[in-house]
Design a protein around this motif. Structure first.
Motif, PDB file in Angstrom:
ATOM      1  N   ARG A  45      17.849  38.905  68.251  1.00  0.00           N
ATOM      2  CA  ARG A  45      19.119  39.433  68.023  1.00  0.00           C
ATOM      3  C   ARG A  45      18.975  40.819  68.211  1.00  0.00           C
ATOM      4  NH1 ARG A  45      19.085  42.316  62.637  1.00  0.00           N
ATOM      5  NH2 ARG A  45      16.665  41.900  61.743  1.00  0.00           N
ATOM      6  N   ASN A  85      21.645  35.310  65.782  1.00  0.00           N
ATOM      7  CA  ASN A  85      21.206  35.766  64.385  1.00  0.00           C
ATOM      8  C   ASN A  85      21.309  34.748  63.135  1.00  0.00           C
ATOM      9  OD1 ASN A  85      21.033  37.256  62.098  1.00  0.00           O
ATOM     10  ND2 ASN A  85      22.166  39.143  62.751  1.00  0.00           N
ATOM     11  N   GLU A  87      21.671  35.191  60.148  1.00  0.00           N
ATOM     12  CA  GLU A  87      22.785  35.365  59.194  1.00  0.00           C
ATOM     13  C   GLU A  87      24.016  35.173  59.635  1.00  0.00           C
ATOM     14  OE1 GLU A  87      22.293  39.670  57.944  1.00  0.00           O
ATOM     15  OE2 GLU A  87      20.122  39.588  58.727  1.00  0.00           O
ATOM     16  N   GLU A  88      24.472  34.717  60.912  1.00  0.00           N
ATOM     17  CA  GLU A  88      25.828  34.416  61.076  1.00  0.00           C
ATOM     18  C   GLU A  88      25.981  33.037  61.091  1.00  0.00           C
ATOM     19  OE1 GLU A  88      26.656  36.455  64.961  1.00  0.00           O
ATOM     20  OE2 GLU A  88      25.730  38.359  64.186  1.00  0.00           O
ATOM     21  N   THR A 114      13.169  35.855  56.662  1.00  0.00           N
ATOM     22  CA  THR A 114      13.173  37.095  56.005  1.00  0.00           C
ATOM     23  C   THR A 114      11.875  36.737  55.107  1.00  0.00           C
ATOM     24  OG1 THR A 114      13.821  38.685  54.438  1.00  0.00           O
ATOM     25  CG2 THR A 114      14.732  36.454  54.120  1.00  0.00           C
ATOM     26  N   GLU A 119      13.719  40.847  48.795  1.00  0.00           N
ATOM     27  CA  GLU A 119      14.881  40.680  49.423  1.00  0.00           C
ATOM     28  C   GLU A 119      15.613  40.195  48.451  1.00  0.00           C
ATOM     29  OE1 GLU A 119      17.117  41.204  51.871  1.00  0.00           O
ATOM     30  OE2 GLU A 119      15.756  40.659  53.377  1.00  0.00           O
ATOM     31  N   GLN A 122      20.555  36.561  47.534  1.00  0.00           N
ATOM     32  CA  GLN A 122      21.878  36.342  48.313  1.00  0.00           C
ATOM     33  C   GLN A 122      21.325  36.499  49.754  1.00  0.00           C
ATOM     34  OE1 GLN A 122      21.726  38.604  45.786  1.00  0.00           O
ATOM     35  NE2 GLN A 122      23.382  37.907  44.377  1.00  0.00           N
ATOM     36  N   MET A 123      20.674  37.333  50.167  1.00  0.00           N
ATOM     37  CA  MET A 123      20.171  37.405  51.532  1.00  0.00           C
ATOM     38  C   MET A 123      19.134  36.481  52.015  1.00  0.00           C
ATOM     39  SD  MET A 123      20.682  38.821  54.380  1.00  0.00           S
ATOM     40  CE  MET A 123      21.758  40.273  54.076  1.00  0.00           C
ATOM     41  N   LYS A 126      20.834  33.308  52.414  1.00  0.00           N
ATOM     42  CA  LYS A 126      21.615  33.368  53.864  1.00  0.00           C
ATOM     43  C   LYS A 126      20.877  33.036  55.078  1.00  0.00           C
ATOM     44  CE  LYS A 126      25.409  35.912  55.821  1.00  0.00           C
ATOM     45  NZ  LYS A 126      26.022  37.243  55.698  1.00  0.00           N
ATOM     46  N   ILE A 127      19.514  33.657  55.144  1.00  0.00           N
ATOM     47  CA  ILE A 127      18.659  33.588  55.984  1.00  0.00           C
ATOM     48  C   ILE A 127      17.902  32.463  56.109  1.00  0.00           C
ATOM     49  CG2 ILE A 127      16.970  34.725  57.494  1.00  0.00           C
ATOM     50  CD1 ILE A 127      18.001  37.242  56.584  1.00  0.00           C
ATOM     51  N   GLN A 130      20.517  29.103  54.414  1.00  0.00           N
ATOM     52  CA  GLN A 130      21.616  28.593  55.425  1.00  0.00           C
ATOM     53  C   GLN A 130      21.299  28.672  57.128  1.00  0.00           C
ATOM     54  OE1 GLN A 130      24.590  27.649  54.224  1.00  0.00           O
ATOM     55  NE2 GLN A 130      24.961  27.166  56.467  1.00  0.00           N
ATOM     56  N   GLY A 131      20.580  29.530  57.389  1.00  0.00           N
ATOM     57  CA  GLY A 131      19.941  29.618  58.639  1.00  0.00           C
ATOM     58  C   GLY A 131      19.179  28.454  59.258  1.00  0.00           C
TER      59      GLY A 131
END
Length: 490
Positions: A45, A85, A87-88, A114, A119, A122-123, A126-127, A130-131
């Motif tokens: 990224r 990325n 996260e996207e 991550t 951390e 939420q983050m 996400k990584i 969801q990633g």
């Protein structure tokens, strides 16, 4: 008859996420050096104003690729940079890159995550969750996929004292957690049994893979604490101060003087090159299982990659070996002679932090202010103590790991593959390995070579006598205060 590991990857196309990380870097180097792959696509990224391609160029110029550069000078021509990325949505891939991956990839190593223990949930969701889900969706439409290995952690279910190579239930599913986050509801209690969001989200991701509707040729790889290299591409290579190196580094530079750690507890460290070899072997096994047997409707296989089951070592030995290596080659930039009090008592460590960290740090900061410089010691100690607090669960606890699948995998390797992709811990030399760790920190973290060793040893001798003098003065002052107290009350 099963073909060799190298032959399995011959002319294949590999996709690696997390290729810029510690494990991903060694995985990339090893595959390029030991397997005749066609292409390795790496997810990179953009970061801090640098495009993905520029970041990759900078990474491949590092010393860790020197051996590969010598043996295969054109190795960069086999690397394809995929700008994306985790996260996207849709991993941020361009249409062209997405289509290329769908049409060409044979093997997927999902190493990205991550790994920050503090951390936000939420983050981390996400990584790590969801990633992974986004990557699984992409993998289901890859036309030529032969194998997918998801890298988890041996501590994904660390609330348990015994961790087997199996799936375990969690109080909430990844789907439910994401719904709660979306509704901005209170989610703090769901991961209360886990020491950090990293291990919690890894546990949820494993179960996400288990319940994933589209069956894939997939396995889950669980390494424990990953340390520096044992031998490849050189002994002692590392590029971070996470895990054990996060303790050893401040210890040998004289900053860390107390830490909550149980010396009688077993720890579990695996060299990153051994871990890479095991990861590649797991991919080989995954491909073979789904190619030569009917495994499509069975649950994914889990591999605990740990050292304590075959070559256990306690923190006491790690510390002793660290001190031995330090005395042979202390860093020139050492701030103080090596000295640390280890205790499993939280309150004693808090008291010692005040006496051994905060008071000396305040004196040094005061001297900086007098000289017109910015104070930094107390700020540094705050950061160091926060880091060691995050590691506390791993320095004061121990787990019993089952590694039957990993042992079976090792038994299936040919003698040639065992030489090329060694990951077994039979007769592992921990003393040499800790020495490599100390020397590696000296070289790759502190950027010191052994040419300064005479100067470093001379400085260390002076620091020793200064350390002894300070102890004498402290004892003398305490004695005088006690004597005055006794005389006043007599």
């Amino acid at each position: 008859m099963r073909i060799s590991i190298a032959e399995t990857f011959r002319d294949g196309v590999v996709f690696i996420t997390g290729s810029t990380g510690f494990l991903g870097t060694i995985l990339l180097e090893k595959l390029l050096r030991s397997c005749d792959v066609k292409t390795i696509a790496v997810l990179v990224r953009s970061k801090k104003g640098l495009a993905a391609s520029q970041r990759a160029v900078d990474i491949y110029q590092r010393a860790v690729f020197d051996r590969l550069r010598f043996e295969k000078p054109d190795f960069v021509t086999k690397i394809k940079i995929i700008d994306g990325n985790l996260e996207e949505p849709s991993l941020g891939f361009s249409t062209d890159d997405r289509d290329w991956l769908i049409n060409n990839v044979n093997f997927v190593f999902h190493c990205a995550a991550t790994i920050r223990f503090n951390e936000s949930i939420q983050m981390a969701t996400k990584i790590n969750i969801q990633g992974t889900e986004n990557l699984l969706e992409l993998a289901t439409i890859m036309n030529n996929l032969k194998g997918f290995v998801h890298v988890s952690t041996a501590y994904s279910h660390c609330p348990r004292s015994e961790i087997k190579e199996q799936f375990y239930p969690v109080s909430i599913s990844a789907k439910e957690l994401k719904k709660l986050i979306k509704r901005d509801e209170n989610i703090q209690n769901f991961g209360a049994d886990w020491p950090n969001t990293y291990t919690f989200t890894k546990a949820l991701t494993e179960n996400d893979i288990l319940t994933y509707e589209n069956q894939l040729p997939i396995s889950i790889f669980r390494p424990s604490i990953i340390g520096c290299t044992q031998s490849e591409p050189e002994p002692g290579w590392l590029d971070n101060i996470n895990g054990a190196s996060g303790i050893i580094t401040p210890l040998i530079v004289g900053i860390l003087r107390t830490i909550q750690l149980s010396r009688n507890k077993k720890t579990d460290i695996v060299p990153v090159d051994y871990t890479t070899n095991a990861l590649i072997s797991v991919m080989w096994s995954t491909v073979n299982r789904y190619k030569y047997s009917d495994e499509k409707n069975k649950e994914p296989k889990i591999y605990n990659y740990v050292s304590s089951a075959d070559s256990p070592i306690h923190w006491d030995k790690i510390i002793n070996y660290t001190f031995e290596a330090y005395h042979q080659a202390p860093p020139l930039e050492t701030m103080w002679y090596i000295f640390c009090i280890f205790s499993d008592s939280r309150w004693l460590v808090y008291i010692l932090r005040f006496l051994l960290h905060r008071i000396p740090g305040a004196f040094i900061d005061f001297s900086f202010i007098i000289r017109g410089k910015n104070p930094k010691m107390l700020k540094m100690y705050k950061k160091l103590e926060s880091m060691t607090d995050l590691l506390k669960v791993f320095t004061t606890s121990e787990w019993k790991f089952d590694n039957g699948n990993t042992r079976e995998l090792w038994s299936l390797l040919s003698q040639e593959d065992r030489k090329t992709f060694r990951f077994g811990f039979e007769e592992f030399d921990w003393k040499s390995y800790i020495k490599y760790t100390v020397y590696g920190i000296r070289k790759h973290i502190l950027h010191e070579d052994l040419s300064n060793l005479p100067k470093a040893l001379s400085k260390n001798q002076k620091l020793f006598w200064l350390h002894v003098l300070c102890i004498f003065l402290i004892v003398y002052i305490v004695f005088q205060v006690c004597w005055m107290f006794v005389c006043r009350n007599s």
